[in-house]
Design a protein around this motif. Structure first.
Motif, PDB file in Angstrom:
ATOM      1  N   VAL A 348       0.872  -1.176   0.000  1.00  0.00           N
ATOM      2  CA  VAL A 348       0.000   0.000   0.000  1.00  0.00           C
ATOM      3  C   VAL A 348       0.905   1.221   0.000  1.00  0.00           C
ATOM      4  CG1 VAL A 348      -1.840   1.266   1.182  1.00  0.00           C
ATOM      5  CG2 VAL A 348      -1.796  -1.240   1.293  1.00  0.00           C
ATOM      6  N   VAL A 349       0.849   2.012  -1.077  1.00  0.00           N
ATOM      7  CA  VAL A 349       1.735   3.168  -1.214  1.00  0.00           C
ATOM      8  C   VAL A 349       0.914   4.418  -1.543  1.00  0.00           C
ATOM      9  CG1 VAL A 349       3.818   1.902  -1.863  1.00  0.00           C
ATOM     10  CG2 VAL A 349       2.164   2.503  -3.628  1.00  0.00           C
ATOM     11  N   TYR A 350       1.493   5.593  -1.202  1.00  0.00           N
ATOM     12  CA  TYR A 350       0.755   6.843  -1.419  1.00  0.00           C
ATOM     13  C   TYR A 350       1.717   8.008  -1.639  1.00  0.00           C
ATOM     14  CZ  TYR A 350      -1.443  11.243   0.089  1.00  0.00           C
ATOM     15  OH  TYR A 350      -1.855  12.556   0.170  1.00  0.00           O
ATOM     16  N   LYS A 351       1.377   8.835  -2.621  1.00  0.00           N
ATOM     17  CA  LYS A 351       2.033  10.132  -2.772  1.00  0.00           C
ATOM     18  C   LYS A 351       1.010  11.070  -3.387  1.00  0.00           C
ATOM     19  CE  LYS A 351       6.236  12.358  -4.442  1.00  0.00           C
ATOM     20  NZ  LYS A 351       7.457  12.192  -5.236  1.00  0.00           N
ATOM     21  N   ASP A 352       0.890  12.272  -2.826  1.00  0.00           N
ATOM     22  CA  ASP A 352      -0.205  13.162  -3.245  1.00  0.00           C
ATOM     23  C   ASP A 352      -0.063  13.664  -4.674  1.00  0.00           C
ATOM     24  OD1 ASP A 352       1.855  14.958  -2.906  1.00  0.00           O
ATOM     25  OD2 ASP A 352       0.887  16.128  -1.324  1.00  0.00           O
ATOM     26  N   SER A 353       1.160  13.612  -5.246  1.00  0.00           N
ATOM     27  CA  SER A 353       1.359  14.166  -6.597  1.00  0.00           C
ATOM     28  C   SER A 353       1.275  13.117  -7.698  1.00  0.00           C
ATOM     29  CB  SER A 353       2.730  14.857  -6.667  1.00  0.00           C
ATOM     30  OG  SER A 353       3.756  13.908  -6.425  1.00  0.00           O
ATOM     31  N   TRP A 354       1.090  11.860  -7.345  1.00  0.00           N
ATOM     32  CA  TRP A 354       1.009  10.837  -8.391  1.00  0.00           C
ATOM     33  C   TRP A 354      -0.216  11.052  -9.266  1.00  0.00           C
ATOM     34  CZ3 TRP A 354       2.354   6.108  -4.795  1.00  0.00           C
ATOM     35  CH2 TRP A 354       3.747   6.071  -4.624  1.00  0.00           C
ATOM     36  N   HIS A 355      -0.054  10.765 -10.553  1.00  0.00           N
ATOM     37  CA  HIS A 355      -1.108  11.001 -11.537  1.00  0.00           C
ATOM     38  C   HIS A 355      -2.202   9.943 -11.366  1.00  0.00           C
ATOM     39  CE1 HIS A 355      -3.073  11.594 -15.395  1.00  0.00           C
ATOM     40  NE2 HIS A 355      -2.294  12.642 -15.644  1.00  0.00           N
ATOM     41  N   LYS A 356      -3.421  10.421 -11.120  1.00  0.00           N
ATOM     42  CA  LYS A 356      -4.522   9.496 -10.837  1.00  0.00           C
ATOM     43  C   LYS A 356      -4.814   8.552 -12.007  1.00  0.00           C
ATOM     44  CE  LYS A 356      -9.348   9.517  -9.290  1.00  0.00           C
ATOM     45  NZ  LYS A 356     -10.559  10.340  -9.256  1.00  0.00           N
ATOM     46  N   GLY A 357      -4.502   9.008 -13.204  1.00  0.00           N
ATOM     47  CA  GLY A 357      -4.826   8.208 -14.389  1.00  0.00           C
ATOM     48  C   GLY A 357      -3.998   6.948 -14.560  1.00  0.00           C
ATOM     49  N   VAL A 358      -2.861   6.851 -13.857  1.00  0.00           N
ATOM     50  CA  VAL A 358      -2.001   5.671 -14.082  1.00  0.00           C
ATOM     51  C   VAL A 358      -1.816   4.821 -12.829  1.00  0.00           C
ATOM     52  CG1 VAL A 358      -0.772   6.774 -15.996  1.00  0.00           C
ATOM     53  CG2 VAL A 358       0.164   6.932 -13.688  1.00  0.00           C
ATOM     54  N   ILE A 359      -2.491   5.146 -11.721  1.00  0.00           N
ATOM     55  CA  ILE A 359      -2.230   4.390 -10.486  1.00  0.00           C
ATOM     56  C   ILE A 359      -2.651   2.921 -10.594  1.00  0.00           C
ATOM     57  CG2 ILE A 359      -2.098   6.358  -8.905  1.00  0.00           C
ATOM     58  CD1 ILE A 359      -5.015   5.862  -8.128  1.00  0.00           C
ATOM     59  N   GLY A 360      -3.651   2.624 -11.434  1.00  0.00           N
ATOM     60  CA  GLY A 360      -4.050   1.221 -11.632  1.00  0.00           C
ATOM     61  C   GLY A 360      -2.957   0.431 -12.330  1.00  0.00           C
ATOM     62  N   ILE A 361      -2.330   1.057 -13.335  1.00  0.00           N
ATOM     63  CA  ILE A 361      -1.232   0.393 -14.049  1.00  0.00           C
ATOM     64  C   ILE A 361      -0.054   0.197 -13.098  1.00  0.00           C
ATOM     65  CG2 ILE A 361       0.371   0.550 -15.990  1.00  0.00           C
ATOM     66  CD1 ILE A 361      -1.648   2.376 -17.367  1.00  0.00           C
ATOM     67  N   VAL A 362       0.233   1.231 -12.282  1.00  0.00           N
ATOM     68  CA  VAL A 362       1.344   1.140 -11.333  1.00  0.00           C
ATOM     69  C   VAL A 362       1.106  -0.010 -10.344  1.00  0.00           C
ATOM     70  CG1 VAL A 362       2.565   2.330  -9.462  1.00  0.00           C
ATOM     71  CG2 VAL A 362       1.997   3.567 -11.572  1.00  0.00           C
ATOM     72  N   ALA A 363      -0.145  -0.165  -9.884  1.00  0.00           N
ATOM     73  CA  ALA A 363      -0.466  -1.276  -8.968  1.00  0.00           C
ATOM     74  C   ALA A 363      -0.138  -2.617  -9.620  1.00  0.00           C
ATOM     75  CB  ALA A 363      -1.937  -1.214  -8.562  1.00  0.00           C
ATOM     76  N   SER A 364      -0.478  -2.761 -10.897  1.00  0.00           N
ATOM     77  CA  SER A 364      -0.165  -4.011 -11.621  1.00  0.00           C
ATOM     78  C   SER A 364       1.349  -4.201 -11.754  1.00  0.00           C
ATOM     79  CB  SER A 364      -0.791  -3.994 -13.015  1.00  0.00           C
ATOM     80  OG  SER A 364      -2.196  -3.924 -12.919  1.00  0.00           O
ATOM     81  N   ARG A 365       2.065  -3.111 -12.006  1.00  0.00           N
ATOM     82  CA  ARG A 365       3.535  -3.189 -12.131  1.00  0.00           C
ATOM     83  C   ARG A 365       4.175  -3.623 -10.802  1.00  0.00           C
ATOM     84  NH1 ARG A 365       3.059  -2.556 -17.032  1.00  0.00           N
ATOM     85  NH2 ARG A 365       3.192  -0.621 -18.193  1.00  0.00           N
ATOM     86  N   LEU A 366       3.663  -3.097  -9.692  1.00  0.00           N
ATOM     87  CA  LEU A 366       4.243  -3.450  -8.385  1.00  0.00           C
ATOM     88  C   LEU A 366       4.074  -4.938  -8.100  1.00  0.00           C
ATOM     89  CD1 LEU A 366       3.152  -0.415  -6.147  1.00  0.00           C
ATOM     90  CD2 LEU A 366       5.346  -0.796  -7.279  1.00  0.00           C
ATOM     91  N   ILE A 367       2.954  -5.502  -8.578  1.00  0.00           N
ATOM     92  CA  ILE A 367       2.716  -6.940  -8.368  1.00  0.00           C
ATOM     93  C   ILE A 367       3.759  -7.774  -9.117  1.00  0.00           C
ATOM     94  CG2 ILE A 367       1.088  -8.814  -8.918  1.00  0.00           C
ATOM     95  CD1 ILE A 367      -1.170  -6.958  -7.993  1.00  0.00           C
ATOM     96  N   GLU A 368       4.319  -7.218 -10.196  1.00  0.00           N
ATOM     97  CA  GLU A 368       5.377  -7.936 -10.915  1.00  0.00           C
ATOM     98  C   GLU A 368       6.625  -8.093 -10.040  1.00  0.00           C
ATOM     99  OE1 GLU A 368       6.011  -5.783 -14.571  1.00  0.00           O
ATOM    100  OE2 GLU A 368       3.913  -6.023 -15.184  1.00  0.00           O
ATOM    101  N   THR A 369       6.841  -7.151  -9.103  1.00  0.00           N
ATOM    102  CA  THR A 369       8.004  -7.220  -8.202  1.00  0.00           C
ATOM    103  C   THR A 369       7.638  -7.883  -6.874  1.00  0.00           C
ATOM    104  OG1 THR A 369       8.878  -5.197  -9.184  1.00  0.00           O
ATOM    105  CG2 THR A 369       9.817  -5.862  -7.079  1.00  0.00           C
ATOM    106  N   TYR A 370       6.572  -7.393  -6.240  1.00  0.00           N
ATOM    107  CA  TYR A 370       6.096  -7.973  -4.972  1.00  0.00           C
ATOM    108  C   TYR A 370       4.735  -8.595  -5.248  1.00  0.00           C
ATOM    109  CZ  TYR A 370       9.695  -4.937  -3.049  1.00  0.00           C
ATOM    110  OH  TYR A 370      10.888  -4.320  -2.778  1.00  0.00           O
ATOM    111  N   TYR A 371       4.698  -9.897  -5.345  1.00  0.00           N
ATOM    112  CA  TYR A 371       3.474 -10.580  -5.789  1.00  0.00           C
ATOM    113  C   TYR A 371       2.504 -10.696  -4.621  1.00  0.00           C
ATOM    114  CZ  TYR A 371       0.593 -13.836  -8.450  1.00  0.00           C
ATOM    115  OH  TYR A 371      -0.445 -14.422  -9.119  1.00  0.00           O
ATOM    116  N   ARG A 372       1.679  -9.644  -4.449  1.00  0.00           N
ATOM    117  CA  ARG A 372       0.713  -9.611  -3.347  1.00  0.00           C
ATOM    118  C   ARG A 372      -0.339  -8.537  -3.627  1.00  0.00           C
ATOM    119  NH1 ARG A 372       5.593  -7.373   0.528  1.00  0.00           N
ATOM    120  NH2 ARG A 372       5.423  -5.176  -0.034  1.00  0.00           N
ATOM    121  N   PRO A 373      -1.504  -8.594  -2.950  1.00  0.00           N
ATOM    122  CA  PRO A 373      -2.538  -7.570  -3.173  1.00  0.00           C
ATOM    123  C   PRO A 373      -1.952  -6.167  -2.962  1.00  0.00           C
ATOM    124  CG  PRO A 373      -3.420  -9.381  -1.880  1.00  0.00           C
ATOM    125  CD  PRO A 373      -1.941  -9.626  -1.990  1.00  0.00           C
ATOM    126  N   THR A 374      -2.301  -5.260  -3.871  1.00  0.00           N
ATOM    127  CA  THR A 374      -1.614  -3.962  -3.939  1.00  0.00           C
ATOM    128  C   THR A 374      -2.594  -2.812  -4.119  1.00  0.00           C
ATOM    129  OG1 THR A 374       0.371  -4.997  -4.855  1.00  0.00           O
ATOM    130  CG2 THR A 374       0.074  -2.649  -5.302  1.00  0.00           C
TER     131      THR A 374
END
Length: 562
Positions: A348-374
């Motif tokens: 579970v990660v957060y930064k106020d300046s991250w672009h809302k339009g890509v956070i879903g893709i970023v969640a999928s990318r993080l699962i490629e490194t840490y394979y867990r609900p994100t």
């Protein structure tokens, strides 16, 4: 990687099906593993027929929805077609609006702004409808939980027809009609339609009133196939028929908007995988980077020159999106490391300046490194918004229900969801989400799984088998491309790393000193020493074709080796 071999069906069942279809045991086994047990099942699987689509009036409220639309047309009412900003929503809006506009002019479209309005039906959209004299809103791919918003519209004498495929809550909105095969009280025979699929059932019902047959509506199936692929719904039953014919439309008589995208690519024939990885991200990029209406404009455009302009705009949105999601993923990975959270059950990660339009893709990318609900959070107005993604076998929607005390609103599916919460609840939520997942997830789900259909010998891999496997397409959830395992294979001395930084693995292998076959393993270059050690190894792969200088040969598309 966990290697899981599917149970082998009973030999007597294999014998019966192999005999009925005049195929070998391997093909019969693969079919039985996909729930195909009879000649009739196989016929429907290999030769999907539009005539096998279900009667749309089997869906609860369909007759009411059709009557209300016909009444609106009879009275000259203005109809607003409203949909979400993702691929499923924008294709659904393009489908229903262009169908209605083919015989009735008082129709407009509305896609909510991802940043100003957020997901689903919005108060701003209802105000727009009131200000512009719309008395009927058809909501697509959203609305089944919009109780307050539908009530707000009712006060303004605006009716709603909801076409959704998300799980409803315990209370349904006070809409004229709610078309959702996941409704408890809906007995429609197939409940895995996407939002655009539900929209298609609506135009199928409207068409039947106008004396149209399913053949008159085939033109719209390119949109439905794209939504099926992008929304990762099962490609079984009715979805398989819709995807099968939709791909034919894309490849043979594509609408101008798709043609403008496809013409930029060097592709002869698109598969459902190409639709998922080439067309869908570009349509999605409009809503992520600018506004989903750009996608609707492209998908409904009839002028080629204008469509090419729209497509090049969207291409730029997609290029910008790629750069953003790469940069944010890198920041998120640093955050997980710095917070010492590499060993948890969730990310579970957060930064106020991250672009809302890509956070879903970023969640999928993080699962490629840490394979867990994100979950990836960013600031949205005075609240935090997140996209959730899950791992195979774990229901993230249910996990979010277990954290509902800290959430303002949420919605979605088993593997993907969205939510908003107040900033002061972020740490409470994060703690609770970790707790819920830790208590409910089965430990093996935290290791990626490869599901193997069957163990075979390399000699089994023939051009005839490849011809049959091609007919298993279109592939997707519920009908994945067959995956095989071969044991004790050896390198012939030609294995090497290829591509930039030798990231990919090229092999040439034999089994028991006979039948040589080549293979490619993308992003498996680090496994080269295992192949060249001269020791036999096991490989998991799908069967693929490689075309080189006009010659087509079979090759292994590697998934893992041990």
């Amino acid at each position: 990687m966990r290697w899981t071999i599917k149970p082998k069906p009973k030999q007597e069942d294999i014998d019966v099906l192999a005999n009925a279809l005049q195929v070998d045991d391997l093909v019969a086994q693969l079919l039985l593993q996909r729930g195909i047990t009879t000649f009739e099942d196989a016929k429907k699987f290999f030769r999907p027929q539009l005539s096998d689509l279900h009667d749309p009036f089997l869906m609860k409220d369909m007759d009411i929805a059709v009557n209300r639309i016909e009444e609106a047309i009879g009275k000259g009412e203005n109809i607003l077609v409203f949909g979400d900003y993702d691929v499923d929503g924008t294709t659904a809006v393009a489908l229903v609006s262009s169908y209605l506009l083919s015989y009735y002019p008082n129709v407009a479209t509305y896609i909510p702004d991802r940043y100003e309005e957020g997901y689903g039906v919005s108060y701003k959209g209802i105000d727009f409808a009131e200000d512009n004299g719309f008395t009927l809103i058809i909501a697509l791919d959203c609305g089944v939980k919009a109780i307050d918003k539908v009530a707000y519209a009712k006060e303004k004498d605006i009716d709603f027809i909801i076409c959704d495929h998300h799980r409803p809550g315990t209370i349904l909105p006070n809409a004229v009609a709610i078309l959702d095969p996941k409704r408890e009280d809906c007995s429609y025979p197939y409940d895995e339609l996407c939002g655009c699929g539900v929209g298609f059932k609506l135009i199928q019902a409207l068409g039947s009133h106008r004396g149209e047959t399913i053949d008159d509506l085939v033109y719209y199936l390119d949109l439905v196939a794209t939504a099926i692929g992008a929304d990762i719904v099962p490609i079984t039953g009715e979805n398989r028929i819709l995807a099968y014919y939709g791909l034919q439309v894309i490849n043979q008589q594509s609408r101008i908007g798709f043609k403008a995208i496809i013409d930029q690519l060097n592709k002869k024939e698109l598969t459902i995988t190409d639709v998922v990885f080439i067309i869908a991200p570009r349509i999605n990029a409009a809503g992520r980077m600018k506004h989903g209406q750009h996608a609707v404009n492209l998908l409904t455009e009839n002028n080629m020159a204008q469509a090419v302009r729209f497509a090049s705009e969207i291409e730029k949105f997609n290029t910008d999106r790629k750069g953003l999601d790469k940069a944010i993923t890198e920041e998120a990975l640093v955050q997980i490391k710095e917070n010492d959270e590499e060993e948890g059950f969730t990310s579970v990660v957060y930064k106020d300046s991250w672009h809302k339009g890509v956070i879903g893709i970023v969640a999928s990318r993080l699962i490629e490194t840490y394979y867990r609900p994100t979950l990836v959070f960013t600031k949205s107005g005075n609240k935090l918004a997140a996209s959730a993604r899950s791992v195979k076998g774990f229901d993230v929607y249910n996990a979010l229900e277990g954290c509902s005390d800290y959430i303002e609103q949420f919605g979605g599916h088993k593997y993907a969801a969205g939510l908003t919460l107040l900033e002061e609840q972020y740490h409470n939520f994060k703690h609770q989400f970790e707790k819920v997942v830790k208590e409910t997830i089965e430990p093996q789900l935290l290791t990626p799984e490869i599901t193997i259909d069957t163990i075979i010998t390399l000699q089994d891999l023939t051009p005839k088998l490849m011809r049959i496997l091609k007919q298993f397409a279109p592939f997707g959830p519920g009908n994945m491309s067959p995956v095989f395992m071969a044991e004790n294979i050896k390198d012939t001395g030609y294995a090497k790393g290829v591509g930039a930084n030798e990231a990919h693995l090229k092999i040439s292998v034999v089994q028991q000193d006979s039948y040589k076959i080549d293979g490619i393993g993308f992003n498996m270059g680090d496994k080269l020493p295992m192949v060249t050690s001269r020791k036999p190894f096991n490989a998991v792969f799908s069967l693929d074709e490689n075309e080189w200088q006009g010659t087509v040969s079979l090759q292994l598309k590697l998934k893992d080796i041990k």
